[in-house]
Design a protein around this motif. Structure first.
Motif, PDB file in Angstrom:
ATOM      1  N   ILE A   1       0.716  -1.017  -0.025  1.00  0.00           N
ATOM      2  CA  ILE A   1      -0.050   0.026   0.103  1.00  0.00           C
ATOM      3  C   ILE A   1       0.899   1.284   0.286  1.00  0.00           C
ATOM      4  O   ILE A   1       1.897   1.391   0.840  1.00  0.00           O
ATOM      5  CB  ILE A   1      -0.921   0.059   1.261  1.00  0.00           C
ATOM      6  CG1 ILE A   1      -1.635  -1.181   1.310  1.00  0.00           C
ATOM      7  CG2 ILE A   1      -1.795   1.248   1.357  1.00  0.00           C
ATOM      8  CD1 ILE A   1      -2.921  -1.313   2.270  1.00  0.00           C
TER       9      ILE A   1
ATOM     10  N   LEU B   1      -6.399  -7.387   6.312  1.00  0.00           N
ATOM     11  CA  LEU B   1      -5.985  -7.336   5.016  1.00  0.00           C
ATOM     12  C   LEU B   1      -5.817  -8.713   4.244  1.00  0.00           C
ATOM     13  O   LEU B   1      -6.258  -8.592   2.983  1.00  0.00           O
ATOM     14  CB  LEU B   1      -4.578  -6.817   5.114  1.00  0.00           C
ATOM     15  CG  LEU B   1      -4.329  -5.771   3.813  1.00  0.00           C
ATOM     16  CD1 LEU B   1      -5.527  -4.750   3.661  1.00  0.00           C
ATOM     17  CD2 LEU B   1      -3.125  -4.918   4.158  1.00  0.00           C
TER      18      LEU B   1
ATOM     19  N   GLY C   1      -1.915  -7.738   9.894  1.00  0.00           N
ATOM     20  CA  GLY C   1      -2.181  -7.846   8.738  1.00  0.00           C
ATOM     21  C   GLY C   1      -3.550  -8.853   8.503  1.00  0.00           C
ATOM     22  O   GLY C   1      -3.752  -9.367   7.403  1.00  0.00           O
ATOM     23  N   LYS C   2      -4.107  -9.107   9.601  1.00  0.00           N
ATOM     24  CA  LYS C   2      -5.188 -10.198   9.492  1.00  0.00           C
ATOM     25  C   LYS C   2      -6.519  -9.780   8.738  1.00  0.00           C
ATOM     26  O   LYS C   2      -6.913 -10.582   7.597  1.00  0.00           O
ATOM     27  CB  LYS C   2      -5.654 -10.542  10.754  1.00  0.00           C
ATOM     28  CG  LYS C   2      -4.682 -10.899  12.227  1.00  0.00           C
ATOM     29  CD  LYS C   2      -5.292 -11.168  13.176  1.00  0.00           C
ATOM     30  CE  LYS C   2      -5.898  -9.983  14.084  1.00  0.00           C
ATOM     31  NZ  LYS C   2      -4.795  -8.788  14.148  1.00  0.00           N
TER      32      LYS C   2
ATOM     33  N   HIS D   1      -8.823 -12.394  18.347  1.00  0.00           N
ATOM     34  CA  HIS D   1      -8.013 -11.848  19.173  1.00  0.00           C
ATOM     35  C   HIS D   1      -7.984 -12.973  20.291  1.00  0.00           C
ATOM     36  O   HIS D   1      -6.699 -12.670  20.995  1.00  0.00           O
ATOM     37  CB  HIS D   1      -8.360 -10.590  19.780  1.00  0.00           C
ATOM     38  CG  HIS D   1      -8.029  -9.306  18.975  1.00  0.00           C
ATOM     39  ND1 HIS D   1      -8.762  -8.697  18.272  1.00  0.00           N
ATOM     40  CD2 HIS D   1      -6.896  -9.066  18.400  1.00  0.00           C
ATOM     41  CE1 HIS D   1      -8.378  -7.767  17.582  1.00  0.00           C
ATOM     42  NE2 HIS D   1      -6.927  -7.960  17.632  1.00  0.00           N
TER      43      HIS D   1
HETATM   44  N1  LIG Z   1      -6.094   1.403   3.320  1.00  0.00           N
HETATM   45  C1  LIG Z   1      -4.776   1.455   3.977  1.00  0.00           C
HETATM   46  N2  LIG Z   1      -3.843   2.305   3.960  1.00  0.00           N
HETATM   47  C2  LIG Z   1      -2.871   2.196   4.413  1.00  0.00           C
HETATM   48  N3  LIG Z   1      -2.284   1.395   5.403  1.00  0.00           N
HETATM   49  C3  LIG Z   1      -3.443   0.289   5.698  1.00  0.00           C
HETATM   50  C4  LIG Z   1      -4.643   0.380   5.026  1.00  0.00           C
HETATM   51  N4  LIG Z   1      -5.265  -0.763   5.530  1.00  0.00           N
HETATM   52  C5  LIG Z   1      -4.442  -1.413   6.163  1.00  0.00           C
HETATM   53  N5  LIG Z   1      -3.147  -0.806   6.275  1.00  0.00           N
HETATM   54  C6  LIG Z   1      -2.024  -0.944   7.301  1.00  0.00           C
HETATM   55  O1  LIG Z   1      -1.741  -2.384   7.147  1.00  0.00           O
HETATM   56  C7  LIG Z   1      -1.578  -3.069   8.166  1.00  0.00           C
HETATM   57  C8  LIG Z   1      -2.363  -4.245   8.700  1.00  0.00           C
HETATM   58  O2  LIG Z   1      -3.600  -3.683   8.810  1.00  0.00           O
HETATM   59  P1  LIG Z   1      -4.746  -4.971   9.144  1.00  0.00           P
HETATM   60  O3  LIG Z   1      -6.372  -4.235   9.252  1.00  0.00           O
HETATM   61  O4  LIG Z   1      -4.656  -6.021   8.142  1.00  0.00           O
HETATM   62  O5  LIG Z   1      -4.056  -5.149  10.547  1.00  0.00           O
HETATM   63  P2  LIG Z   1      -5.018  -6.391  11.545  1.00  0.00           P
HETATM   64  O6  LIG Z   1      -4.043  -7.413  11.942  1.00  0.00           O
HETATM   65  O7  LIG Z   1      -6.467  -6.781  11.200  1.00  0.00           O
HETATM   66  O8  LIG Z   1      -5.229  -5.295  12.737  1.00  0.00           O
HETATM   67  P3  LIG Z   1      -6.310  -5.327  13.968  1.00  0.00           P
HETATM   68  O9  LIG Z   1      -6.303  -6.499  14.621  1.00  0.00           O
HETATM   69  O10 LIG Z   1      -6.426  -4.147  14.763  1.00  0.00           O
HETATM   70  O11 LIG Z   1      -7.774  -5.335  13.327  1.00  0.00           O
HETATM   71  C9  LIG Z   1      -1.564  -1.984   9.436  1.00  0.00           C
HETATM   72  O12 LIG Z   1      -0.429  -1.371   9.619  1.00  0.00           O
HETATM   73  C10 LIG Z   1      -2.556  -0.917   8.671  1.00  0.00           C
HETATM   74  O13 LIG Z   1      -2.379   0.275   9.232  1.00  0.00           O
END
Ligand SMILES: Nc1ncnc2c1ncn2[C@@H]1O[C@H](COP(=O)(O)OP(=O)(O)OP(=O)(O)O)[C@@H](O)[C@H]1O
Length: 241
Positions: free
Chosen positions: A11, A42, A39-40, A202
């Motif tokens: 990204i 994503l 990154g879960k 979680h």
């Molecule tokens: N649209 C975006 N633009 C920029 N960075 C992004 C975007 N979407 C996700 N990220 C970044 O990608 C990384 C992974 O995000 P993600 O939402 O997948 O994490 P997660 O493990 O699901 O977190 P959580 O448990 O808090 O939901 C993070 O550092 C987030 O800031």
């Protein structure tokens, strides 16, 4: 079966997911765990093609999916249901009516026109029974708990033909007892109906108790994959330290 190889996502030129490799078999309950920002979500967005990825391959039931192609989207739409904030349920209808709507949507137009309502009713009842949800059949969705709504949403998705259900944090906001009940129900549903369920979580203890496969993420990578077992202390530390 899903097989992901070497998937990567950037990204704004920043590498967010890297070297993602894993496979998921039919009927498995898969939990993706990891700290916030690992990154879960994503990864789920890539699996459902809600976002594009840049490298790697994605094979679903023997078919290679190229991102953003009509063919890939068609295959995904048929096989995968992504339960996000909206569960795709009509809150003013009963569980049975919702599942019946799913059955009708799955039929081609001539089937909808000429199939009897009684057929759809029977089919919907079969699905509810198979998933252990008969007791919810005649309850209105807006009278159900969050966990019950999720289960009905899964029933509707399977009625529409989905064989893989993907859910982001399905137990967030629930107290520990309810959360446990939802994940236990998920486990039972995968066993009873042979559907695949992939969700982010979680709570590691729930993943260890009920998941067939635990995928542990850190900093955009999969650092642990455990099949049918608890994590070692070293593995736990590699995810959460
Ligand atoms: N649209 C975006 N633009 C920029 N960075 C992004 C975007 N979407 C996700 N990220 C970044 O990608 C990384 C992974 O995000 P993600 O939402 O997948 O994490 P997660 O493990 O699901 O977190 P959580 O448990 O808090 O939901 C993070 O550092 C987030 O800031």
């Amino acid at each position: 079966m899903i097989r992901i190889q070497n998937l990567a996502k950037r990204i704004n030129n920043q590498s967010i997911l890297r070297h993602i490799d894993f496979q998921v078999f039919k009927g498995e309950l898969v939990t993706i765990i990891g700290p916030s920002g690992s990154g879960k979500t994503l990864l789920l967005e890539c699996l459902t093609m809600n976002t594009l990825w840049h490298d790697g391959s994605y094979n679903l039931n023997g078919k290679d999916l190229t991102p953003n192609t009509y063919r890939a989207k068609r295959i995904l739409k048929k096989e995968i249901a992504y339960l996000k904030d909206t569960l795709g349920l009509n809150p003013n209808k009963t569980s049975l009516q919702n599942v019946k709507d799913g059955v009708k949507e799955a039929k081609p137009i001539w089937g909808r026109l000429f199939g009897t309502s009684q057929d759809a009713h029977m089919e919907a009842m079969d699905i509810l029974e198979k998933l252990g949800l008969l007791d919810l059949a005649h309850k209105k969705v807006n009278k159900l708990s969050g966990g019950e709504q999720q289960r009905v949403a899964i029933a509707k998705a399977t009625a529409k033909g989905a064989t893989i259900i993907i859910a982001d944090e399905p137990v967030s906001g629930l107290d520990p007892l309810r959360a446990r009940q939802v994940i236990e129900d998920f486990k039972n549903m995968t066993e009873r109906a042979n559907i695949t369920l992939i969700c982010t979580l979680h709570r590691l203890e729930l993943a260890e108790k009920f998941a067939d496969r635990i995928i542990g993420m850190k900093d955009g990578r999969i650092v642990v994959e455990a099949v049918g077992r608890r994590l070692t202390e070293e593995e736990r530390n590699s995810i959460f330290d």
